[in-house]
Design a protein around this motif. Structure first.
Motif, PDB file in Angstrom:
ATOM      1  N   VAL A  13       0.843  -1.206   0.000  1.00 45.88           N
ATOM      2  CA  VAL A  13       0.000   0.000   0.000  1.00 45.88           C
ATOM      3  C   VAL A  13       0.875   1.253   0.000  1.00 45.88           C
ATOM      4  O   VAL A  13       0.616   2.216  -0.738  1.00 45.88           O
ATOM      5  N   PHE A  14       1.927   1.228   0.787  1.00 48.26           N
ATOM      6  CA  PHE A  14       2.812   2.387   0.886  1.00 48.26           C
ATOM      7  C   PHE A  14       3.569   2.615  -0.424  1.00 48.26           C
ATOM      8  O   PHE A  14       3.730   3.748  -0.870  1.00 48.26           O
ATOM      9  N   VAL A  15       4.024   1.519  -1.022  1.00 45.94           N
ATOM     10  CA  VAL A  15       4.732   1.622  -2.298  1.00 45.94           C
ATOM     11  C   VAL A  15       3.810   2.181  -3.379  1.00 45.94           C
ATOM     12  O   VAL A  15       4.244   2.963  -4.239  1.00 45.94           O
ATOM     13  N   LEU A  16       2.543   1.787  -3.339  1.00 47.87           N
ATOM     14  CA  LEU A  16       1.579   2.275  -4.326  1.00 47.87           C
ATOM     15  C   LEU A  16       1.492   3.795  -4.294  1.00 47.87           C
ATOM     16  O   LEU A  16       1.435   4.444  -5.345  1.00 47.87           O
ATOM     17  N   PHE A  17       1.509   4.380  -3.086  1.00 46.83           N
ATOM     18  CA  PHE A  17       1.468   5.839  -2.997  1.00 46.83           C
ATOM     19  C   PHE A  17       2.757   6.456  -3.537  1.00 46.83           C
ATOM     20  O   PHE A  17       2.714   7.460  -4.255  1.00 46.83           O
ATOM     21  N   ILE A  18       3.909   5.884  -3.182  1.00 43.00           N
ATOM     22  CA  ILE A  18       5.185   6.429  -3.645  1.00 43.00           C
ATOM     23  C   ILE A  18       5.251   6.416  -5.178  1.00 43.00           C
ATOM     24  O   ILE A  18       5.654   7.401  -5.810  1.00 43.00           O
ATOM     25  N   VAL A  19       4.829   5.292  -5.784  1.00 46.38           N
ATOM     26  CA  VAL A  19       4.834   5.197  -7.245  1.00 46.38           C
ATOM     27  C   VAL A  19       3.876   6.212  -7.856  1.00 46.38           C
ATOM     28  O   VAL A  19       4.206   6.902  -8.835  1.00 46.38           O
ATOM     29  N   GLY A  20       2.675   6.324  -7.269  1.00 44.77           N
ATOM     30  CA  GLY A  20       1.705   7.285  -7.771  1.00 44.77           C
ATOM     31  C   GLY A  20       2.196   8.709  -7.659  1.00 44.77           C
ATOM     32  O   GLY A  20       1.987   9.534  -8.567  1.00 44.77           O
ATOM     33  N   MET A  21       2.870   9.016  -6.556  1.00 46.86           N
ATOM     34  CA  MET A  21       3.401  10.360  -6.367  1.00 46.86           C
ATOM     35  C   MET A  21       4.537  10.643  -7.349  1.00 46.86           C
ATOM     36  O   MET A  21       4.657  11.752  -7.870  1.00 46.86           O
ATOM     37  N   TRP A  22       5.369   9.636  -7.589  1.00 48.75           N
ATOM     38  CA  TRP A  22       6.465   9.770  -8.558  1.00 48.75           C
ATOM     39  C   TRP A  22       5.904  10.124  -9.935  1.00 48.75           C
ATOM     40  O   TRP A  22       6.395  11.031 -10.617  1.00 48.75           O
ATOM     41  N   ILE A  23       4.839   9.423 -10.338  1.00 52.53           N
ATOM     42  CA  ILE A  23       4.221   9.684 -11.637  1.00 52.53           C
ATOM     43  C   ILE A  23       3.589  11.074 -11.671  1.00 52.53           C
ATOM     44  O   ILE A  23       3.712  11.814 -12.650  1.00 52.53           O
ATOM     45  N   SER A  24       2.911  11.438 -10.572  1.00 50.84           N
ATOM     46  CA  SER A  24       2.235  12.736 -10.509  1.00 50.84           C
ATOM     47  C   SER A  24       3.220  13.906 -10.540  1.00 50.84           C
ATOM     48  O   SER A  24       2.999  14.896 -11.236  1.00 50.84           O
ATOM     49  N   LEU A  25       4.310  13.775  -9.792  1.00 50.55           N
ATOM     50  CA  LEU A  25       5.297  14.852  -9.731  1.00 50.55           C
ATOM     51  C   LEU A  25       6.182  14.912 -10.972  1.00 50.55           C
ATOM     52  O   LEU A  25       6.856  15.919 -11.219  1.00 50.55           O
ATOM     53  N   GLU A  26       6.207  13.812 -11.715  1.00 49.72           N
ATOM     54  CA  GLU A  26       7.062  13.696 -12.900  1.00 49.72           C
ATOM     55  C   GLU A  26       8.537  13.838 -12.544  1.00 49.72           C
ATOM     56  O   GLU A  26       9.351  14.344 -13.314  1.00 49.72           O
ATOM     57  N   ARG A  27       8.863  13.375 -11.349  1.00 50.14           N
ATOM     58  CA  ARG A  27      10.242  13.368 -10.857  1.00 50.14           C
ATOM     59  C   ARG A  27      10.304  12.440  -9.659  1.00 50.14           C
ATOM     60  O   ARG A  27       9.270  12.113  -9.062  1.00 50.14           O
ATOM     61  N   PRO A  28      11.502  11.990  -9.275  1.00 50.65           N
ATOM     62  CA  PRO A  28      11.593  11.146  -8.071  1.00 50.65           C
ATOM     63  C   PRO A  28      11.172  11.912  -6.831  1.00 50.65           C
ATOM     64  O   PRO A  28      11.617  13.051  -6.625  1.00 50.65           O
ATOM     65  N   PRO A  29      10.298  11.353  -5.989  1.00 49.25           N
ATOM     66  CA  PRO A  29       9.891  12.055  -4.752  1.00 49.25           C
ATOM     67  C   PRO A  29      10.974  11.936  -3.684  1.00 49.25           C
ATOM     68  O   PRO A  29      10.826  11.230  -2.696  1.00 49.25           O
ATOM     69  N   MET A  30      12.054  12.664  -3.901  1.00 48.10           N
ATOM     70  CA  MET A  30      13.201  12.607  -2.995  1.00 48.10           C
ATOM     71  C   MET A  30      13.767  13.993  -2.714  1.00 48.10           C
ATOM     72  O   MET A  30      14.867  14.118  -2.181  1.00 48.10           O
ATOM     73  N   ARG A  31      13.012  15.029  -3.059  1.00 47.00           N
ATOM     74  CA  ARG A  31      13.557  16.375  -2.977  1.00 47.00           C
ATOM     75  C   ARG A  31      13.409  16.996  -1.591  1.00 47.00           C
ATOM     76  O   ARG A  31      14.362  17.535  -1.039  1.00 47.00           O
ATOM     77  N   THR A  32      12.219  16.920  -1.007  1.00 48.67           N
ATOM     78  CA  THR A  32      11.955  17.589   0.265  1.00 48.67           C
ATOM     79  C   THR A  32      12.163  16.628   1.432  1.00 48.67           C
ATOM     80  O   THR A  32      12.263  15.412   1.250  1.00 48.67           O
TER      81      THR A  32
END
Length: 260
Positions: A43-62
């Motif tokens: 479930v947690f990975v699903l959000f990370i993947v979805g956020m990665w796609i939405s942001l169009e970048r790796p979610p690792m900035r903030t």
């Protein structure tokens, strides 16, 4: 997927992790515990993947985005080490700590932009951050184990198997820590023209690495076992300062490592 949907993934993941961490002390079938833990991770990975796609970048900035990865890696490492070493408390504590960082993100949401500053548009961005967060999770698990060992040793019941677990976690964590540091040096050379600048983040990273290297050296030499055990919680505090605390230092506001 946006940050607004995080709660709908965070709550089920935490409930599944807490259920697994609680039921591990009962006579319930281990397969069910495994399924609960893996379901929470999925479930947690699903959000990370979805956020990665939405942001169009790796979610690792903030900071909030790196906390996502820390919760993920801590839950995964806790589960894998539990499966291998059969310590029930390891699954419970790693699940609890993963939930703590999820709650921090729930109570302190951050603005997440699609944009990346030029310095972050590098092939080193993902492997550098991933290596560091993975090392933080491994070293966090080692710290949990050190507290259990300190308690056992105070009663004259030191567990040699637990020492082996701690050492393996520290070796792997220190390896990823140094790998992340070396990749950061190469990245810094490409971005700013120099490998190392001794800014606050880099200075604390050096101090943290030195603390874990001291633990490894003292364990190999079998020197002062009680003090050596306490080195892990101390080193982990230094690690948290490097990751989170240094951002609040006045001297760090002009640091090349402050991107928010």
């Amino acid at each position: 997927m946006t940050w607004n949907e995080f709660v709908w993934f965070a709550l089920p993941a935490m409930l599944l992790w807490i259920a697994a961490g609680t039921l591990v002390y009962t006579k319930i079938q281990r397969r069910l515990i495994d399924l609960l833990m893996l379901a929470g991770i999925a479930v947690f990975v699903l959000f990370i993947v979805g956020m990665w796609i939405s942001l169009e970048r790796p979610p690792m900035r903030t900071m909030g985005e790196t906390r996502l990865w820390y919760s993920f890696f801590l839950s995964v490492i806790g589960f894998l080490t539990y499966k291998n070493w059969k310590y029930n408390w390891l699954l419970s504590f790693s699940s609890l700590m993963a939930c703590v960082f999820v709650c921090i993100n729930l109570f302190k949401p951050e603005i997440h932009s699609k944009n990346l500053m030029p310095a972050l548009q590098s092939i080193w961005f993902v492997p550098h951050v991933t290596s560091y967060i993975l090392s933080y999770a491994l070293l966090g698990a080692a710290t949990i184990a050190s507290f259990i060992q300190i308690k056992k040793q105070s009663k004259g019941l030191a567990d040699q198997k637990l020492y082996q677990l701690m050492d393996n976690l520290v070796y792997a964590g220190f390896g990823f820590l140094m790998l992340g540091l070396l990749m950061g040096c190469v990245w810094a050379k490409e971005a700013w023209g120099h490998y190392w600048s001794w800014d606050p983040k880099e200075t604390w990273a050096f101090i943290t690495a030195a603390a874990y290297l001291m633990y490894i050296h003292m364990r190999l030499r079998r020197w002062h076992p009680t003090f050596t055990l306490w080195l892990l919680p101390i080193a982990f505090i230094l690690l948290m300062i490097t990751w989170i605390g240094v951002n609040y230092l006045p001297s760090a506001q002009g640091s090349i490592h402050v991107y928010s």
